[in-house]
Design an enzyme around this catalytic site. Structure first.
Site, PDB file in Angstrom:
ATOM      1  N   TYR A   1      -6.193  14.509  -8.193  1.00 26.64           N
ATOM      2  CA  TYR A   1      -5.438  13.958  -9.318  1.00 26.64           C
ATOM      3  C   TYR A   1      -4.271  14.870  -9.682  1.00 26.64           C
ATOM      4  CZ  TYR A   1      -4.331  12.469 -14.077  1.00 26.64           C
ATOM      5  OH  TYR A   1      -3.681  12.061 -15.206  1.00 26.64           O
ATOM      6  N   ALA A   2      -4.557  16.165  -9.812  1.00 24.85           N
ATOM      7  CA  ALA A   2      -3.513  17.122 -10.183  1.00 24.85           C
ATOM      8  C   ALA A   2      -2.436  17.208  -9.104  1.00 24.85           C
ATOM      9  CB  ALA A   2      -4.127  18.492 -10.437  1.00 24.85           C
TER      10      ALA A   2
ATOM     11  N   LYS B   1      -0.244  14.063  -9.157  1.00 22.30           N
ATOM     12  CA  LYS B   1       0.643  14.070 -10.322  1.00 22.30           C
ATOM     13  C   LYS B   1       1.818  15.027 -10.104  1.00 22.30           C
ATOM     14  CE  LYS B   1      -0.202  13.106 -15.057  1.00 22.30           C
ATOM     15  NZ  LYS B   1      -0.920  13.170 -16.253  1.00 22.30           N
TER      16      LYS B   1
ATOM     17  N   ILE C   1      -3.955   5.758 -22.839  1.00 18.67           N
ATOM     18  CA  ILE C   1      -3.320   4.653 -23.571  1.00 18.67           C
ATOM     19  C   ILE C   1      -4.398   3.888 -24.342  1.00 18.67           C
ATOM     20  CG2 ILE C   1      -1.947   2.540 -23.337  1.00 18.67           C
ATOM     21  CD1 ILE C   1      -0.823   3.736 -20.729  1.00 18.67           C
TER      22      ILE C   1
END
Length: 86
Positions: free
Chosen positions: A4-5, A8, A37
């Protein structure tokens, strides 16, 4: 978390590189990076969270609309945080 990091970071680097690559064509490239969100699915997944702190869908959308609008003419290569309220 590593994947994920890394993905990104790659997206942020791609945003900067692409923005510079097309700047002479007067194309502005930016990315929007919201926090969690405020959606029904996220509320169900995290029922004990502080929903008031999360950005609302329309707030994230407003940021995107501004970046795509004729009123926006100067920012390029930015990763714009839309984190909501503290």
């Amino acid at each position: 978390m590593t994947a994920y990091a890394a993905s990104k970071a790659a997206l942020a680097a791609l945003t900067v590189a692409l923005a510079e690559e097309v700047a002479r064509e007067e194309i502005l490239v930016n990315a929007v990076a919201p926090s969690i969100i405020d959606t029904p699915a996220n509320r169900r997944a995290m029922p004990n969270a502080d929903f008031d702190a999360w950005p609302k869908v329309d707030e994230v959308a407003a940021t995107i609309v501004f970046l795509a609008s004729p009123d926006h003419q100067v920012t390029r290569g930015a990763v714009v945080p839309v984190y909501g309220r503290a």
